[in-house]
Scaffold this motif. Structure first.
Motif, short mmCIF file in Angstrom:
data_model
loop_
_atom_site.label_atom_id
_atom_site.label_comp_id
_atom_site.label_asym_id
_atom_site.label_seq_id
_atom_site.Cartn_x
_atom_site.Cartn_y
_atom_site.Cartn_z
N TYR A 58 16.25 -15.45 11.74
CA TYR A 58 15.93 -15.61 13.36
C TYR A 58 15.05 -14.23 13.20
N VAL A 59 14.90 -14.13 14.59
CA VAL A 59 13.97 -12.71 14.86
C VAL A 59 14.44 -11.47 14.56
N PRO A 60 15.60 -11.17 14.48
CA PRO A 60 16.31 -9.86 13.86
C PRO A 60 15.77 -9.89 12.53
N GLU A 61 15.81 -10.87 11.59
CA GLU A 61 15.74 -10.66 10.24
C GLU A 61 14.27 -10.75 10.13
N MET A 62 13.61 -11.26 10.81
CA MET A 62 12.13 -11.35 10.69
C MET A 62 11.35 -9.80 11.03
N LEU A 63 11.95 -9.26 12.10
CA LEU A 63 11.62 -7.92 12.40
C LEU A 63 11.94 -7.01 11.37
N VAL A 64 13.17 -6.94 10.66
CA VAL A 64 13.35 -6.04 9.62
C VAL A 64 12.49 -6.02 8.47
N ALA A 65 12.45 -7.52 7.98
CA ALA A 65 11.30 -7.62 7.00
C ALA A 65 9.90 -7.24 7.50
N ALA A 66 9.26 -7.49 8.67
CA ALA A 66 8.09 -7.08 9.02
C ALA A 66 8.04 -5.55 8.94
N ARG A 67 9.04 -4.75 9.23
CA ARG A 67 9.09 -3.38 9.32
C ARG A 67 8.97 -2.97 7.72
N ALA A 68 9.74 -3.59 6.77
CA ALA A 68 9.66 -3.15 5.45
C ALA A 68 8.16 -3.44 4.97
N MET A 69 7.48 -4.64 5.43
CA MET A 69 6.10 -4.96 5.14
C MET A 69 5.31 -3.88 5.46
N GLY A 70 5.18 -3.42 6.74
CA GLY A 70 4.61 -2.28 7.32
C GLY A 70 4.81 -0.95 6.50
N ALA A 71 5.85 -0.57 5.87
CA ALA A 71 6.11 0.65 5.22
C ALA A 71 5.38 0.53 3.88
N GLY A 72 5.28 -0.87 3.20
CA GLY A 72 4.89 -0.83 2.16
C GLY A 72 3.14 -0.89 2.22
N THR A 73 2.94 -1.38 3.17
CA THR A 73 1.62 -1.65 3.44
C THR A 73 0.72 -0.16 3.54
N ALA A 74 1.61 0.68 4.51
CA ALA A 74 1.10 2.17 4.78
C ALA A 74 0.78 2.74 3.48
N ILE A 75 1.82 2.64 2.33
CA ILE A 75 1.47 3.29 1.05
C ILE A 75 0.03 2.50 0.43
N LEU A 76 0.00 1.39 0.53
CA LEU A 76 -0.99 0.68 -0.23
C LEU A 76 -2.37 0.75 0.40
N LYS A 77 -2.57 1.11 1.50
CA LYS A 77 -3.74 0.98 2.62
C LYS A 77 -4.85 2.25 1.91
N PRO A 78 -4.62 2.92 1.52
CA PRO A 78 -5.61 4.07 1.18
C PRO A 78 -6.05 3.54 -0.27
N HIS A 79 -5.40 3.05 -0.85
CA HIS A 79 -5.69 2.34 -2.34
C HIS A 79 -6.64 1.25 -2.16
N LEU A 80 -6.14 0.37 -1.26
CA LEU A 80 -6.94 -0.95 -1.27
C LEU A 80 -8.13 -0.74 -0.30
#
Length: 215
Positions: A58-80
């Motif tokens: 449900y929405v709470p689990e989605m939000l938590v996963a999406a935040r983790a996605m954002g954190a991972g993407t932030a590290i990758l962004k300059p490399h991408l």
């Protein structure tokens, strides 16, 4: 278990710190940023999106996963960016004028980003003119409008009408969603797609950006 599988599993569980550490480890081990993005982060968000559509999470689990996605993407962004990896396309999101609800819009943003779409988030209480400006100034080709109130859903027609008046209508795909919106309402105002949830919206937007506006 491969490092990308570990990233995917950590993200699905919403373990933000684990995702950050594993993404950095994968980079240190010489994996390409695109491989980490595709096989780790985006693969995980595909699973999360499917589970959400099937009411397994449900929405709470989605939000938590999406935040983790954002954190991972932030590290990758300059490399991408260094590697020249491009987003598949650009979309503007906003809750329409008079409506201040943003949870649905924020979920759509996270799911769009989870499909590799660059998002211009216009926020809430967004006028038709602001959506048009995003097309003119930011080069977006998908416009996604959200409304939670029956009193504001009429603003979606104003968005469609303004794009038509400006002569831009055939250059953008207009998507609508939110609690009071239906497929028949979408058709009645001349929008392109209605989707019932954030994960479906992301699937449609990805298809449109890769294949062009479907009939």
């Amino acid at each position: 278990m491969s490092i990308c599988t570990q990233i995917s599993e950590a993200l699905q569980k919403g373990k933000k710190k684990d995702v950050e550490a594993l993404v950095q480890q994968a980079l240190d081990e010489g994996l390409t940023p695109k491989q980490i993005l595709d096989d780790g982060l985006l693969a995980a968000m595909d699973v999360v999106g499917e589970k959400f559509k099937n009411n397994e999470i449900y929405v709470p689990e989605m939000l938590v996963a999406a935040r983790a996605m954002g954190a991972g993407t932030a590290i990758l962004k300059p490399h991408l960016m260094e590697a020249g990896v491009q987003a598949i396309g650009k979309a503007a999101l906003g809750t329409v004028k008079g409506d201040l609800h943003d949870i649905g819009k924020n979920l759509v943003r996270m799911m769009f980003e989870g499909k590799g779409i660059e998002v211009v988030d216009l926020g809430v209480d967004v006028s038709a003119e602001k959506f048009v400006e995003a097309f003119e100034n930011d080069g977006v080709t998908v416009i996604a409008c959200s409304a939670l109130l029956t009193t504001t859903m009429g603003e979606m027609k104003n968005v469609v009408d303004l794009f038509t008046q400006k002569g831009y209508r055939d250059k953008v795909t207009i998507m609508v969603g939110g609690a009071p919106i239906t497929d028949s309402y979408c058709k009645s105002i001349g929008a392109d797609y209605y989707t019932p949830d954030a994960a479906s919206a992301a699937d449609v937007a990805k298809k449109v950006l890769i294949e062009g506006k479907a009939s």
